[in-house]
Enzyme design. Structure first.
Site, PDB file in Angstrom:
ATOM      1  N   GLY A   1       0.492  -0.879  -0.214  1.00 54.36           N
ATOM      2  CA  GLY A   1       0.429   0.016   0.148  1.00 54.36           C
ATOM      3  C   GLY A   1       0.652   1.158  -0.305  1.00 54.36           C
ATOM      4  CB  SER A   2       0.402   4.603   1.585  1.00 55.18           C
ATOM      5  OG  SER A   2      -1.548   4.388   0.825  1.00 55.18           O
ATOM      6  CB  THR A   3       4.842   1.597   3.028  1.00 62.21           C
ATOM      7  OG1 THR A   3       4.467   0.369   2.470  1.00 62.21           O
ATOM      8  CG2 THR A   3       4.040   1.449   4.542  1.00 62.21           C
TER       9      THR A   3
END
Length: 610
Positions: free
Chosen positions: A329-331
Protein backbone atom coordinates in the site's frame (compact mmCIF):
# COMPACT_ATOMS: atom_id res chain seq x y z
CA UNK A 1 62.78 -131.01 57.71
CA UNK A 2 62.14 -132.42 54.21
CA UNK A 3 58.43 -132.18 54.86
CA UNK A 4 58.68 -128.47 55.72
CA UNK A 5 60.66 -127.72 52.56
CA UNK A 6 58.09 -129.53 50.40
CA UNK A 7 55.25 -127.44 51.83
CA UNK A 8 57.19 -124.30 51.51
CA UNK A 9 57.88 -125.05 47.86
CA UNK A 10 54.26 -125.84 47.20
CA UNK A 11 53.17 -122.54 48.75
CA UNK A 12 55.73 -120.62 46.76
CA UNK A 13 54.54 -122.35 43.63
CA UNK A 14 51.01 -121.28 44.28
CA UNK A 15 52.10 -117.69 44.75
CA UNK A 16 54.28 -117.76 41.70
CA UNK A 17 51.68 -119.62 39.68
CA UNK A 18 49.34 -116.55 39.59
CA UNK A 19 49.17 -114.86 36.26
CA UNK A 20 52.24 -112.79 35.86
CA UNK A 21 54.19 -114.94 38.46
CA UNK A 22 57.90 -115.58 38.09
CA UNK A 23 57.70 -119.41 37.81
CA UNK A 24 55.29 -122.05 36.51
CA UNK A 25 53.25 -124.08 38.99
CA UNK A 26 54.67 -127.29 37.83
CA UNK A 27 58.22 -126.64 36.80
CA UNK A 28 58.86 -123.58 38.99
CA UNK A 29 60.21 -121.65 35.93
CA UNK A 30 59.76 -117.92 35.71
CA UNK A 31 57.18 -116.64 33.05
CA UNK A 32 57.24 -112.97 31.66
CA UNK A 33 54.15 -110.63 31.53
CA UNK A 34 54.11 -110.47 27.74
CA UNK A 35 53.80 -114.26 27.64
CA UNK A 36 50.10 -113.92 28.42
CA UNK A 37 48.08 -115.80 25.77
CA UNK A 38 45.63 -112.85 25.37
CA UNK A 39 48.44 -110.62 24.25
CA UNK A 40 49.64 -113.12 21.75
CA UNK A 41 46.59 -112.42 19.48
CA UNK A 42 47.79 -110.88 16.22
CA UNK A 43 45.75 -107.82 14.84
CA UNK A 44 45.75 -106.88 11.14
CA UNK A 45 48.23 -104.06 10.39
CA UNK A 46 45.73 -102.06 8.23
CA UNK A 47 43.41 -101.38 11.18
CA UNK A 48 45.95 -99.31 13.09
CA UNK A 49 46.86 -97.45 9.95
CA UNK A 50 43.19 -96.74 9.22
CA UNK A 51 42.67 -95.40 12.73
CA UNK A 52 45.70 -93.18 12.46
CA UNK A 53 44.50 -91.89 9.08
CA UNK A 54 41.03 -91.13 10.48
CA UNK A 55 42.52 -89.14 13.35
CA UNK A 56 44.71 -87.24 10.91
CA UNK A 57 41.69 -86.41 8.71
CA UNK A 58 39.72 -85.22 11.71
CA UNK A 59 42.59 -82.96 12.69
CA UNK A 60 42.76 -81.54 9.16
CA UNK A 61 39.02 -80.88 9.23
CA UNK A 62 39.36 -78.96 12.50
CA UNK A 63 42.23 -76.95 11.09
CA UNK A 64 40.26 -76.22 7.90
CA UNK A 65 37.17 -75.20 9.82
CA UNK A 66 39.21 -72.89 11.99
CA UNK A 67 40.81 -71.29 8.93
CA UNK A 68 37.38 -70.98 7.31
CA UNK A 69 35.89 -69.19 10.30
CA UNK A 70 38.89 -66.97 10.97
CA UNK A 71 39.56 -65.95 7.38
CA UNK A 72 36.22 -64.14 6.86
CA UNK A 73 34.77 -66.81 4.59
CA UNK A 74 31.69 -66.86 6.81
CA UNK A 75 30.56 -63.21 7.11
CA UNK A 76 27.22 -64.16 8.62
CA UNK A 77 28.84 -65.73 11.67
CA UNK A 78 31.24 -62.85 12.05
CA UNK A 79 28.37 -60.37 11.89
CA UNK A 80 26.48 -62.28 14.55
CA UNK A 81 29.55 -62.36 16.73
CA UNK A 82 30.17 -58.66 16.23
CA UNK A 83 26.54 -57.89 16.95
CA UNK A 84 26.78 -59.67 20.27
CA UNK A 85 30.15 -58.47 21.50
CA UNK A 86 31.08 -55.44 19.38
CA UNK A 87 29.51 -51.99 18.99
CA UNK A 88 30.42 -49.01 16.80
CA UNK A 89 29.17 -45.92 18.60
CA UNK A 90 28.83 -42.44 17.16
CA UNK A 91 30.52 -39.78 19.27
CA UNK A 92 28.83 -36.44 18.57
CA UNK A 93 30.88 -33.31 18.09
CA UNK A 94 30.05 -30.27 20.19
CA UNK A 95 27.87 -28.01 18.07
CA UNK A 96 29.06 -24.43 17.77
CA UNK A 97 27.38 -21.70 19.81
CA UNK A 98 25.19 -19.00 18.29
CA UNK A 99 25.59 -15.59 19.92
CA UNK A 100 24.23 -12.12 19.33
CA UNK A 101 26.52 -9.29 18.22
CA UNK A 102 27.58 -8.65 21.83
CA UNK A 103 28.42 -12.26 22.68
CA UNK A 104 25.16 -13.12 24.45
CA UNK A 105 24.45 -16.81 23.88
CA UNK A 106 21.33 -17.50 21.81
CA UNK A 107 21.95 -21.22 21.26
CA UNK A 108 24.35 -23.63 22.94
CA UNK A 109 24.83 -27.38 23.33
CA UNK A 110 24.56 -28.82 26.83
CA UNK A 111 25.50 -32.36 27.96
CA UNK A 112 22.85 -35.04 27.72
CA UNK A 113 22.66 -38.84 27.54
CA UNK A 114 21.15 -41.33 25.16
CA UNK A 115 19.64 -44.37 26.88
CA UNK A 116 19.79 -47.51 24.72
CA UNK A 117 19.37 -51.25 25.15
CA UNK A 118 20.31 -54.62 23.72
CA UNK A 119 16.89 -56.30 23.92
CA UNK A 120 18.21 -59.86 24.08
CA UNK A 121 20.45 -58.97 27.04
CA UNK A 122 17.86 -57.10 29.10
CA UNK A 123 17.07 -58.78 32.41
CA UNK A 124 14.59 -56.76 34.43
CA UNK A 125 11.54 -57.46 36.58
CA UNK A 126 8.16 -55.92 35.69
CA UNK A 127 8.58 -53.49 38.59
CA UNK A 128 11.97 -52.38 37.27
CA UNK A 129 10.56 -51.92 33.76
CA UNK A 130 7.74 -49.78 35.17
CA UNK A 131 10.23 -47.69 37.15
CA UNK A 132 12.44 -47.27 34.07
CA UNK A 133 9.43 -46.13 32.02
CA UNK A 134 8.62 -43.45 34.60
CA UNK A 135 12.20 -42.21 34.63
CA UNK A 136 12.28 -42.00 30.84
CA UNK A 137 8.84 -40.38 30.68
CA UNK A 138 7.64 -43.17 28.40
CA UNK A 139 4.42 -45.18 28.52
CA UNK A 140 5.19 -48.57 30.04
CA UNK A 141 3.59 -50.32 27.05
CA UNK A 142 5.88 -48.45 24.64
CA UNK A 143 8.98 -49.35 26.65
CA UNK A 144 7.96 -53.02 26.76
CA UNK A 145 7.39 -52.99 23.01
CA UNK A 146 10.89 -51.71 22.36
CA UNK A 147 12.51 -54.18 24.73
CA UNK A 148 10.55 -57.09 23.25
CA UNK A 149 11.94 -56.49 19.77
CA UNK A 150 14.06 -59.60 19.26
CA UNK A 151 14.90 -58.64 15.68
CA UNK A 152 17.09 -55.78 16.80
CA UNK A 153 20.36 -55.97 18.70
CA UNK A 154 20.28 -52.23 19.45
CA UNK A 155 17.40 -49.88 20.24
CA UNK A 156 17.22 -46.34 21.57
CA UNK A 157 14.92 -46.00 24.56
CA UNK A 158 15.23 -42.21 24.91
CA UNK A 159 17.47 -39.52 23.45
CA UNK A 160 18.73 -36.35 25.11
CA UNK A 161 18.02 -37.42 28.66
CA UNK A 162 19.17 -35.21 31.53
CA UNK A 163 22.48 -36.44 33.02
CA UNK A 164 20.91 -36.72 36.49
CA UNK A 165 18.22 -39.05 35.14
CA UNK A 166 20.82 -41.12 33.29
CA UNK A 167 22.87 -41.47 36.48
CA UNK A 168 19.80 -42.64 38.38
CA UNK A 169 19.13 -45.26 35.69
CA UNK A 170 22.75 -46.44 35.87
CA UNK A 171 22.35 -47.02 39.62
CA UNK A 172 19.57 -49.50 38.86
CA UNK A 173 22.25 -51.75 37.27
CA UNK A 174 19.90 -53.28 34.74
CA UNK A 175 21.52 -55.80 32.44
CA UNK A 176 21.33 -54.74 28.78
CA UNK A 177 20.55 -51.07 29.53
CA UNK A 178 23.30 -48.62 28.59
CA UNK A 179 23.88 -44.89 28.10
CA UNK A 180 26.01 -42.83 25.73
CA UNK A 181 27.13 -39.22 26.01
CA UNK A 182 25.52 -36.76 23.61
CA UNK A 183 24.37 -33.14 23.50
CA UNK A 184 21.11 -31.26 23.23
CA UNK A 185 20.49 -27.69 22.14
CA UNK A 186 19.45 -25.02 24.63
CA UNK A 187 17.98 -21.66 23.63
CA UNK A 188 18.19 -19.15 26.51
CA UNK A 189 15.95 -16.55 24.82
CA UNK A 190 13.19 -19.04 24.01
CA UNK A 191 10.43 -17.67 21.78
CA UNK A 192 11.95 -14.17 21.50
CA UNK A 193 14.61 -15.20 18.96
CA UNK A 194 13.10 -18.48 17.79
CA UNK A 195 12.47 -17.48 14.17
CA UNK A 196 16.00 -16.18 13.75
CA UNK A 197 17.95 -18.92 15.51
CA UNK A 198 15.63 -21.82 14.61
CA UNK A 199 16.05 -25.22 16.26
CA UNK A 200 17.62 -28.66 15.86
CA UNK A 201 16.13 -32.15 15.92
CA UNK A 202 16.99 -35.04 18.23
CA UNK A 203 20.04 -35.80 16.09
CA UNK A 204 21.25 -32.22 16.76
CA UNK A 205 20.84 -31.24 13.11
CA UNK A 206 19.42 -27.83 12.15
CA UNK A 207 15.78 -27.77 11.07
CA UNK A 208 14.93 -24.08 10.83
CA UNK A 209 16.52 -20.64 10.94
CA UNK A 210 20.23 -20.02 11.37
CA UNK A 211 20.62 -23.57 12.71
CA UNK A 212 19.59 -24.90 9.30
CA UNK A 213 21.17 -22.23 7.09
CA UNK A 214 24.59 -22.70 8.75
CA UNK A 215 24.38 -26.41 9.51
CA UNK A 216 27.75 -27.35 8.06
CA UNK A 217 29.58 -24.64 9.96
CA UNK A 218 27.87 -25.26 13.30
CA UNK A 219 27.68 -29.06 13.27
CA UNK A 220 31.34 -29.99 12.98
CA UNK A 221 32.11 -33.67 12.31
CA UNK A 222 30.79 -36.64 14.26
CA UNK A 223 33.37 -39.13 15.56
CA UNK A 224 33.04 -42.86 16.18
CA UNK A 225 34.59 -45.52 18.40
CA UNK A 226 34.48 -49.31 18.45
CA UNK A 227 33.70 -51.05 21.75
CA UNK A 228 34.19 -54.81 22.34
CA UNK A 229 32.67 -56.52 25.38
CA UNK A 230 33.11 -59.98 26.84
CA UNK A 231 30.29 -62.39 27.64
CA UNK A 232 29.80 -60.69 31.01
CA UNK A 233 29.26 -57.31 29.38
CA UNK A 234 32.60 -55.88 30.48
CA UNK A 235 34.43 -53.61 28.04
CA UNK A 236 37.66 -55.32 27.01
CA UNK A 237 38.60 -53.03 24.13
CA UNK A 238 37.73 -49.44 23.24
CA UNK A 239 39.27 -47.92 20.10
CA UNK A 240 38.72 -44.58 18.37
CA UNK A 241 37.83 -44.97 14.70
CA UNK A 242 37.50 -41.22 14.15
CA UNK A 243 37.72 -38.43 16.68
CA UNK A 244 34.96 -35.79 16.63
CA UNK A 245 35.64 -32.30 15.25
CA UNK A 246 33.72 -29.54 17.06
CA UNK A 247 31.65 -27.00 15.14
CA UNK A 248 32.47 -23.30 14.86
CA UNK A 249 30.74 -20.56 16.82
CA UNK A 250 28.56 -18.09 14.94
CA UNK A 251 27.99 -14.43 15.77
CA UNK A 252 24.73 -12.87 14.57
CA UNK A 253 24.02 -9.23 13.79
CA UNK A 254 21.05 -9.43 16.17
CA UNK A 255 21.23 -7.30 19.32
CA UNK A 256 19.50 -9.34 22.02
CA UNK A 257 18.27 -6.23 23.84
CA UNK A 258 16.65 -4.72 20.74
CA UNK A 259 15.22 -8.13 19.83
CA UNK A 260 13.46 -8.31 23.18
CA UNK A 261 12.04 -4.79 22.77
CA UNK A 262 10.76 -5.61 19.28
CA UNK A 263 9.14 -8.88 20.33
CA UNK A 264 7.46 -7.30 23.36
CA UNK A 265 6.04 -4.33 21.45
CA UNK A 266 4.85 -6.53 18.59
CA UNK A 267 3.10 -9.02 20.85
CA UNK A 268 1.33 -6.29 22.81
CA UNK A 269 -0.03 -4.69 19.63
CA UNK A 270 -1.28 -8.00 18.22
CA UNK A 271 -3.06 -8.83 21.46
CA UNK A 272 -4.46 -5.30 21.79
CA UNK A 273 -5.89 -5.26 18.25
CA UNK A 274 -6.82 -8.94 18.16
CA UNK A 275 -4.70 -9.36 15.04
CA UNK A 276 -3.86 -12.61 13.28
CA UNK A 277 -0.10 -12.10 13.27
CA UNK A 278 2.66 -9.56 12.83
CA UNK A 279 6.35 -8.97 12.25
CA UNK A 280 8.98 -6.32 12.84
CA UNK A 281 12.48 -5.70 11.44
CA UNK A 282 15.20 -3.35 12.68
CA UNK A 283 18.18 -2.59 10.39
CA UNK A 284 21.44 -0.77 10.98
CA UNK A 285 21.48 2.03 8.39
CA UNK A 286 25.26 2.04 8.06
CA UNK A 287 25.88 -1.69 7.57
CA UNK A 288 22.55 -3.30 6.63
CA UNK A 289 22.86 -5.65 9.63
CA UNK A 290 19.60 -6.98 11.07
CA UNK A 291 19.54 -5.78 14.67
CA UNK A 292 16.17 -7.39 15.38
CA UNK A 293 13.72 -9.62 13.55
CA UNK A 294 10.57 -10.53 15.45
CA UNK A 295 7.47 -12.54 14.57
CA UNK A 296 4.32 -13.30 16.48
CA UNK A 297 2.93 -15.90 17.04
CA UNK A 298 6.15 -17.61 17.99
CA UNK A 299 7.23 -20.92 19.55
CA UNK A 300 9.63 -22.21 22.20
CA UNK A 301 12.53 -24.04 20.52
CA UNK A 302 13.44 -25.67 23.84
CA UNK A 303 10.42 -27.97 23.53
CA UNK A 304 11.76 -31.50 22.98
CA UNK A 305 8.60 -33.51 23.48
CA UNK A 306 7.51 -34.89 20.10
CA UNK A 307 3.82 -34.62 20.99
CA UNK A 308 4.15 -30.96 21.95
CA UNK A 309 6.19 -30.21 18.84
CA UNK A 310 3.48 -31.84 16.76
CA UNK A 311 1.12 -29.08 17.89
CA UNK A 312 3.29 -26.45 16.20
CA UNK A 313 1.65 -25.34 12.98
CA UNK A 314 2.73 -23.42 9.91
CA UNK A 315 1.48 -20.11 11.30
CA UNK A 316 3.66 -20.58 14.37
CA UNK A 317 6.81 -21.62 12.53
CA UNK A 318 6.62 -19.16 9.62
CA UNK A 319 9.23 -16.43 9.61
CA UNK A 320 6.78 -13.87 8.25
CA UNK A 321 9.31 -11.08 7.99
CA UNK A 322 11.30 -13.06 5.41
CA UNK A 323 9.02 -15.67 3.86
CA UNK A 324 5.61 -13.91 3.70
CA UNK A 325 4.69 -11.27 1.13
CA UNK A 326 1.95 -8.65 1.18
CA UNK A 327 0.84 -5.65 -0.87
CA UNK A 328 2.41 -2.75 1.04
CA UNK A 329 0.00 0.00 0.00
CA UNK A 330 1.04 3.57 0.77
CA UNK A 331 4.49 2.67 2.11
CA UNK A 332 5.54 2.45 -1.58
CA UNK A 333 4.39 5.96 -2.49
CA UNK A 334 7.70 7.59 -1.46
CA UNK A 335 9.56 5.44 -4.00
CA UNK A 336 7.20 6.47 -6.78
CA UNK A 337 7.55 10.14 -5.89
CA UNK A 338 11.34 9.78 -5.61
CA UNK A 339 11.45 8.20 -9.08
CA UNK A 340 9.43 11.12 -10.45
CA UNK A 341 11.79 13.61 -8.80
CA UNK A 342 14.85 11.81 -10.18
CA UNK A 343 13.25 11.92 -13.64
CA UNK A 344 12.67 15.69 -13.34
CA UNK A 345 8.89 15.29 -13.30
CA UNK A 346 8.36 16.62 -9.77
CA UNK A 347 9.83 19.07 -7.25
CA UNK A 348 9.14 19.16 -3.49
CA UNK A 349 7.41 22.55 -3.66
CA UNK A 350 5.48 21.79 -6.87
CA UNK A 351 1.69 22.07 -6.48
CA UNK A 352 -0.68 19.44 -7.81
CA UNK A 353 -4.46 19.69 -8.01
CA UNK A 354 -5.94 16.55 -6.44
CA UNK A 355 -9.56 17.79 -6.43
CA UNK A 356 -12.14 16.33 -6.36
CA UNK A 357 -10.21 13.48 -4.72
CA UNK A 358 -10.77 11.15 -7.65
CA UNK A 359 -9.08 10.28 -10.96
CA UNK A 360 -10.08 7.83 -13.70
CA UNK A 361 -7.33 5.76 -15.38
CA UNK A 362 -8.12 3.12 -17.96
CA UNK A 363 -11.79 3.21 -17.03
CA UNK A 364 -11.08 2.64 -13.34
CA UNK A 365 -11.71 5.24 -10.66
CA UNK A 366 -8.91 5.87 -8.15
CA UNK A 367 -9.92 7.76 -5.01
CA UNK A 368 -8.42 9.44 -1.97
CA UNK A 369 -9.80 8.45 1.41
CA UNK A 370 -10.00 12.15 2.29
CA UNK A 371 -10.40 14.51 -0.71
CA UNK A 372 -7.96 17.40 -0.99
CA UNK A 373 -7.53 20.37 -3.28
CA UNK A 374 -4.13 21.75 -4.20
CA UNK A 375 -1.24 19.89 -2.55
CA UNK A 376 2.49 20.27 -2.82
CA UNK A 377 4.54 17.18 -3.58
CA UNK A 378 5.63 17.19 0.08
CA UNK A 379 1.98 17.22 1.18
CA UNK A 380 1.10 14.41 -1.25
CA UNK A 381 3.54 12.19 0.65
CA UNK A 382 2.60 13.49 4.11
CA UNK A 383 -1.14 13.13 3.55
CA UNK A 384 -0.79 9.92 1.48
CA UNK A 385 -2.77 11.08 -1.55
CA UNK A 386 -3.43 8.35 -4.10
CA UNK A 387 -4.60 10.88 -6.70
CA UNK A 388 -1.55 13.08 -6.28
CA UNK A 389 0.84 10.09 -6.55
CA UNK A 390 -0.86 8.87 -9.72
CA UNK A 391 -0.73 12.32 -11.33
CA UNK A 392 3.01 12.56 -10.63
CA UNK A 393 3.82 9.16 -12.13
CA UNK A 394 1.22 8.50 -14.84
CA UNK A 395 3.33 10.12 -17.57
CA UNK A 396 6.56 8.53 -16.37
CA UNK A 397 7.99 5.76 -18.57
CA UNK A 398 7.04 2.45 -16.97
CA UNK A 399 10.65 1.34 -17.14
CA UNK A 400 11.68 4.29 -14.93
CA UNK A 401 9.26 3.35 -12.15
CA UNK A 402 10.12 -0.33 -12.44
CA UNK A 403 13.86 0.46 -12.21
CA UNK A 404 13.32 2.45 -9.01
CA UNK A 405 11.43 -0.46 -7.42
CA UNK A 406 13.90 -3.07 -8.60
CA UNK A 407 16.84 -0.89 -7.55
CA UNK A 408 15.79 -1.00 -3.88
CA UNK A 409 15.30 -4.77 -4.05
CA UNK A 410 11.62 -5.36 -4.81
CA UNK A 411 11.03 -8.46 -6.93
CA UNK A 412 14.42 -9.95 -5.99
CA UNK A 413 15.23 -12.42 -3.23
CA UNK A 414 18.06 -11.32 -0.92
CA UNK A 415 21.16 -13.37 -1.70
CA UNK A 416 21.44 -16.23 0.79
CA UNK A 417 25.20 -15.79 1.13
CA UNK A 418 24.71 -12.10 2.01
CA UNK A 419 21.67 -12.51 4.24
CA UNK A 420 23.03 -15.63 5.97
CA UNK A 421 19.59 -17.18 5.84
CA UNK A 422 17.76 -19.42 3.40
CA UNK A 423 14.12 -19.21 2.36
CA UNK A 424 13.85 -15.46 1.74
CA UNK A 425 11.27 -14.72 -0.95
CA UNK A 426 11.58 -12.45 -3.99
CA UNK A 427 8.11 -10.95 -3.80
CA UNK A 428 6.17 -9.97 -6.92
CA UNK A 429 7.06 -7.22 -9.38
CA UNK A 430 5.78 -7.84 -12.89
CA UNK A 431 7.92 -6.84 -15.90
CA UNK A 432 7.20 -3.25 -16.89
CA UNK A 433 6.51 -4.20 -20.51
CA UNK A 434 3.35 -5.98 -19.34
CA UNK A 435 1.98 -2.96 -17.44
CA UNK A 436 -1.22 -1.30 -18.64
CA UNK A 437 -1.83 2.35 -17.65
CA UNK A 438 -4.18 1.38 -14.83
CA UNK A 439 -1.61 -1.13 -13.53
CA UNK A 440 1.13 1.49 -13.51
CA UNK A 441 -1.21 3.79 -11.60
CA UNK A 442 -2.07 1.22 -8.92
CA UNK A 443 1.55 0.04 -8.61
CA UNK A 444 2.53 3.67 -7.96
CA UNK A 445 0.53 3.69 -4.72
CA UNK A 446 1.36 0.16 -3.59
CA UNK A 447 -1.10 -2.26 -5.20
CA UNK A 448 -0.19 -4.92 -7.75
CA UNK A 449 3.24 -5.40 -6.22
CA UNK A 450 4.08 -7.66 -3.26
CA UNK A 451 7.07 -7.44 -0.92
CA UNK A 452 8.37 -9.02 2.25
CA UNK A 453 8.82 -6.90 5.38
CA UNK A 454 12.58 -7.39 5.17
CA UNK A 455 12.58 -6.05 1.61
CA UNK A 456 10.52 -3.04 2.71
CA UNK A 457 12.93 -2.27 5.56
CA UNK A 458 15.94 -2.50 3.25
CA UNK A 459 14.27 -0.25 0.68
CA UNK A 460 13.83 2.52 3.26
CA UNK A 461 17.58 2.58 3.88
CA UNK A 462 17.78 4.41 0.51
CA UNK A 463 16.09 7.40 2.17
CA UNK A 464 17.94 7.00 5.48
CA UNK A 465 21.19 7.01 3.49
CA UNK A 466 21.96 9.28 0.54
CA UNK A 467 19.96 7.34 -2.05
CA UNK A 468 22.10 4.18 -1.93
CA UNK A 469 21.31 0.76 -0.45
CA UNK A 470 23.44 -2.01 1.04
CA UNK A 471 22.72 -5.76 1.30
CA UNK A 472 21.08 -6.94 4.51
CA UNK A 473 22.79 -9.48 6.74
CA UNK A 474 21.74 -11.58 9.71
CA UNK A 475 25.41 -12.29 10.44
CA UNK A 476 27.66 -9.82 12.18
CA UNK A 477 29.89 -8.04 9.66
CA UNK A 478 33.50 -6.97 10.08
CA UNK A 479 33.11 -4.05 7.67
CA UNK A 480 30.23 -2.32 5.85
CA UNK A 481 29.49 -3.85 2.43
CA UNK A 482 29.57 -1.97 -0.84
CA UNK A 483 26.45 0.03 -1.64
CA UNK A 484 24.46 0.57 -4.86
CA UNK A 485 23.17 4.01 -5.81
CA UNK A 486 19.44 4.07 -6.60
CA UNK A 487 18.32 7.69 -6.15
CA UNK A 488 20.19 10.95 -6.35
CA UNK A 489 21.51 12.11 -2.95
CA UNK A 490 19.48 15.35 -3.15
CA UNK A 491 16.33 13.30 -3.82
CA UNK A 492 16.96 11.14 -0.73
CA UNK A 493 17.48 14.25 1.42
CA UNK A 494 14.25 15.79 0.11
CA UNK A 495 12.39 12.56 0.86
CA UNK A 496 13.65 12.60 4.45
CA UNK A 497 11.91 15.94 4.95
CA UNK A 498 8.67 14.66 3.38
CA UNK A 499 8.68 11.52 5.49
CA UNK A 500 9.27 13.59 8.63
CA UNK A 501 6.18 15.59 7.70
CA UNK A 502 4.22 12.31 7.50
CA UNK A 503 4.66 11.78 11.24
CA UNK A 504 3.67 15.34 12.11
CA UNK A 505 0.20 16.43 13.13
CA UNK A 506 -0.72 17.08 9.48
CA UNK A 507 0.50 13.64 8.41
CA UNK A 508 -0.91 10.14 8.76
CA UNK A 509 1.33 8.82 11.55
CA UNK A 510 1.68 11.19 14.51
CA UNK A 511 1.64 8.12 16.78
CA UNK A 512 5.06 7.15 15.39
CA UNK A 513 6.79 10.07 17.08
CA UNK A 514 9.37 9.54 19.83
CA UNK A 515 10.22 11.90 22.66
CA UNK A 516 13.66 13.37 22.11
CA UNK A 517 14.15 12.19 18.52
CA UNK A 518 13.14 13.36 15.07
CA UNK A 519 11.41 10.54 13.21
CA UNK A 520 10.51 9.99 9.55
CA UNK A 521 8.36 7.28 7.99
CA UNK A 522 5.26 6.28 6.09
CA UNK A 523 2.14 4.32 6.90
CA UNK A 524 0.52 1.69 4.71
CA UNK A 525 -2.93 0.11 4.73
CA UNK A 526 -3.83 -2.44 2.08
CA UNK A 527 -6.65 -4.90 1.50
CA UNK A 528 -5.62 -8.52 1.35
CA UNK A 529 -5.90 -10.52 -1.82
CA UNK A 530 -7.50 -13.96 -1.34
CA UNK A 531 -8.40 -16.32 -4.17
CA UNK A 532 -7.85 -13.53 -6.69
CA UNK A 533 -10.25 -11.12 -4.98
CA UNK A 534 -9.70 -8.24 -2.57
CA UNK A 535 -11.52 -8.90 0.69
CA UNK A 536 -12.33 -6.91 3.82
CA UNK A 537 -9.16 -8.00 5.58
CA UNK A 538 -6.23 -5.62 5.90
CA UNK A 539 -2.53 -5.40 6.50
CA UNK A 540 -1.46 -2.30 8.43
CA UNK A 541 2.20 -1.33 8.13
CA UNK A 542 4.70 1.36 8.90
CA UNK A 543 8.31 1.85 7.76
CA UNK A 544 10.59 4.62 8.94
CA UNK A 545 13.92 5.66 10.39
CA UNK A 546 15.46 7.77 13.15
CA UNK A 547 16.99 10.12 14.03
CA UNK A 548 16.34 12.23 10.94
CA UNK A 549 19.40 14.44 11.46
CA UNK A 550 21.73 11.40 11.18
CA UNK A 551 19.71 8.21 10.59
CA UNK A 552 20.98 5.18 12.50
CA UNK A 553 18.16 2.62 12.34
CA UNK A 554 15.34 1.64 9.99
CA UNK A 555 12.30 -0.04 11.52
CA UNK A 556 9.50 -1.74 9.56
CA UNK A 557 6.35 -3.15 11.19
CA UNK A 558 3.52 -5.22 9.72
CA UNK A 559 0.27 -6.16 11.50
CA UNK A 560 -1.77 -8.84 9.70
CA UNK A 561 -5.58 -8.65 9.87
CA UNK A 562 -6.07 -6.38 12.90
CA UNK A 563 -9.57 -6.50 14.35
CA UNK A 564 -11.80 -4.28 16.44
CA UNK A 565 -12.47 -1.83 13.60
CA UNK A 566 -8.97 -0.30 13.71
CA UNK A 567 -6.78 -1.48 10.87
CA UNK A 568 -5.00 1.61 9.54
CA UNK A 569 -1.22 1.51 9.65
CA UNK A 570 -1.15 4.76 11.61
CA UNK A 571 -3.24 3.13 14.36
CA UNK A 572 -1.85 -0.40 14.62
CA UNK A 573 1.72 -0.28 13.27
CA UNK A 574 2.99 3.27 13.93
CA UNK A 575 2.81 2.93 17.76
CA UNK A 576 4.80 -0.31 17.53
CA UNK A 577 7.43 1.52 15.48
CA UNK A 578 7.64 4.20 18.16
CA UNK A 579 8.17 1.65 20.96
CA UNK A 580 10.80 -0.31 19.05
CA UNK A 581 12.67 2.71 17.71
CA UNK A 582 12.76 4.38 21.13
CA UNK A 583 14.15 1.26 22.79
CA UNK A 584 16.69 0.67 20.02
CA UNK A 585 18.00 4.25 19.99
CA UNK A 586 18.49 4.26 23.73
CA UNK A 587 20.13 0.85 23.63
CA UNK A 588 22.55 2.05 20.95
CA UNK A 589 23.11 5.27 22.94
CA UNK A 590 22.19 7.48 20.00
CA UNK A 591 22.16 11.15 20.98
CA UNK A 592 18.71 12.83 20.89
CA UNK A 593 18.08 15.35 18.10
CA UNK A 594 14.50 16.42 18.73
CA UNK A 595 12.14 17.94 21.30
CA UNK A 596 11.91 16.36 24.74
CA UNK A 597 8.22 15.47 24.22
CA UNK A 598 6.00 15.04 21.16
CA UNK A 599 3.32 17.55 20.28
CA UNK A 600 0.28 17.16 22.56
CA UNK A 601 -2.03 17.23 19.55
CA UNK A 602 -1.97 13.56 18.50
CA UNK A 603 -4.95 12.44 16.49
CA UNK A 604 -6.73 9.41 17.99
CA UNK A 605 -8.06 8.15 14.69
CA UNK A 606 -5.93 8.79 11.62
CA UNK A 607 -7.47 7.91 8.29
CA UNK A 608 -5.25 7.46 5.29
CA UNK A 609 -5.56 6.43 1.68
CA UNK A 610 -4.87 2.94 0.57
Amino acid sequence: MKLLRARSGAAGGERNGRPGGGRGSRTGERVGFNANPLLAVKLPAWRSKALLFALFCAFLMLVGRSVYLQSGMSPGLQQRGDARYSRTLDVPATRGKVTDRNGVVLAASVPARAIWAIPEDVDATPAQVAQLARMLDLPAAELKRRLANDDRSFVYLRRQVEPAVADAIAKMKLAGIHSTREFKRFYPEGAAAAHVVGFTNVEDRGQEGIELANERMLAGRTGSRRVIKDNLGRVVEDNWLREPFDGRDLSLAIDNRIQYVAMTALRQSIEQHNAKAGAAVVLDVHTGEVLALANWPSFDPNVRNDQRRARWNLDTLRNRAITDIFEPGSTLKPFSVAAAMDAGLARPEQRVNTAPGRIVVGGRSINDTHPHDMLTVEQIVAKSSNVGTVKLTIDMPAERLWSAYAGVGFGQAPAAHELGFSGAVAGRLRPYKAWRPVEQATIAYGYGVSVSLLQLARAYTAFARDGDVVPVSLLKLDAPPASVQVFKPETARAMRKMLEMAVSDEGTAPQARIAGYRVAGKTGTARKLKDGQYVNAYVGSFAGFAPVSDPRIVVAVMIDEPGGGRYYGGDVAAPVFAQIAAGALRTLQVAPDGPAAPSPRIVAQVREGM
